[in-house]
Design an enzyme around this catalytic site. Structure first.
Site, short mmCIF file in Angstrom:
data_model
loop_
_atom_site.label_atom_id
_atom_site.label_comp_id
_atom_site.label_asym_id
_atom_site.label_seq_id
_atom_site.Cartn_x
_atom_site.Cartn_y
_atom_site.Cartn_z
N ARG A 238 1.11 -0.92 -0.34
CA ARG A 238 0.04 -0.04 0.33
C ARG A 238 0.96 1.21 -0.10
NH1 ARG A 238 -3.65 -2.55 -1.78
NH2 ARG A 238 -5.75 -2.89 -0.73
N GLU A 267 -3.15 8.03 -3.94
CA GLU A 267 -3.65 6.85 -5.42
C GLU A 267 -4.37 7.79 -6.43
OE1 GLU A 267 -3.86 2.37 -6.36
OE2 GLU A 267 -2.63 3.00 -5.46
N HIS A 285 -0.40 0.85 -10.11
CA HIS A 285 -1.47 -0.54 -9.06
C HIS A 285 -1.69 -2.34 -9.88
CE1 HIS A 285 -3.42 -0.91 -5.23
NE2 HIS A 285 -3.53 -2.33 -5.94
#
Length: 319
Positions: A238, A267, A285
């Protein structure tokens, strides 16, 4: 029939499972649903199938209503869910571990190769049309054989990444809240160490720990300074586990040699300084982004949903 609200686009194979037993209201927009739209959409839902882009908190749960029984997150991480708020309302929360292990480990090791062998730099050079010529010192990278991989968070994905590292001839050390199965440790030749030692001895540090208050900015300026100047950092866990500003500064100043990032603090935005640096590989991602994996994740989330609606225990509960 119960009402199941799906908050984002998921594969049809998963939706078909839900439709076979219940009424399904699925968001199918290309962009994420707005917060206001989401709060309105969940009203009266018995179950929610959520993506990691949606925050599941008291506001959302209350908007759904007291009849809500389950929130099934299509992700292994569930930092977007306030689990305590679910538990306080008697709502089951689930996630999708296991099915994305290999795909995410592939991306982690892909980023290790991109960073250490400067593959991103090479591709950008070619695409820019810049003249180039092979030479003994042209875009020299770093080999992996005989080097040490430090795995932070030795769960399924961390173990799968370590297994790939062993195949490349790397030594493995790891930091985790608990010892892994001795048989797996023996298979991988992995040794458990504290984070300080891991940072000091690893040639590549790969992050696979869950995100939470205890791991927010786990890797900051102090930790980066503790790494070898020829070492690399890879993050497929993360974004907020890494202080992006500190990382950008460390990369610019040569504190570490390079990095590979699949996830970012805010993000889809990322620290602008990262875009100016050649010694960081950046991907959007993609950890679980194979057709097979995303389908398996969605199917598992929907199976968890159906189990709870039948009065059964879900396969992968969070609370």
């Amino acid at each position: 029939m119960a009402k199941v609200v799906v908050t984002g686009r998921i594969p049809e194979a998963a939706l078909d499972k839900l439709r076979a037993e219940h009424e399904v209201d699925a968001w199918d927009g290309e962009q994420s649903i707005s917060r206001a739209g989401l709060l309105a959409k969940v009203s009266g839902a018995d179950a929610l199938v959520t993506l990691l882009t949606e925050r599941v908190d008291a506001e959302l749960l209350d908007a759904a209503g007291e009849q809500l029984k389950v929130v099934s997150n299509v992700a292994v991480g569930y930092d977007n869910i306030v689990v305590a708020d679910c538990s306080a309302r008697g709502v089951r929360a689930t996630n999708t571990p296991g099915v994305l292990t290999e795909a995410t480990a592939d991306i982690a090791f892909g980023l290790i190769l991109m960073a250490t062998r400067r593959l991103g730099e090479g591709e950008r050079l070619i695409r820019s049309g810049t003249p180039w010529k092979w030479g003994m010192f042209f875009l020299l990278g770093s080999s992996l054989q005989g080097k040490t991989l430090g795995v932070v968070g030795m769960g399924g994905i961390g173990q799968a990444t370590a297994r790939r590292a062993k195949a490349f001839g790397m030594e493995v050390v790891y930091q985790s809240r608990s010892e892994i199965d001795p048989a797996i440790a023996a298979e991988l030749g992995a040794r458990r160490v504290e984070l300080d030692e891991l940072l000091a001895i690893s040639d590549v540090v790969s992050l696979h720990c869950p995100y939470g208050p205890n791991t927010h900015h786990l890797i900051g300026a102090e930790q980066l300074a503790a790494m070898k100047p020829e070492a690399y950092l890879v993050n497929t866990a993360r974004g907020p586990i890494v202080d992006e500003a500190a990382l950008a500064q460390a990369l610019r100043d040569g504190v570490i040699a390079g990095a590979g990032l699949d996830v970012f603090e805010k993000e889809p935005a990322l620290h602008p300084d990262l875009l100016e640096l050649e010694n960081v590989a950046l991907v959007p991602h993609l950890g679980s982004s194979t057709v097979e994996t995303r389908t398996a994740m969605a199917v598992l989330a929907c199976e968890n949903t159906l189990a709870v609606l039948r009065g059964e225990d879900p396969a992968t509960p969070v609370n």
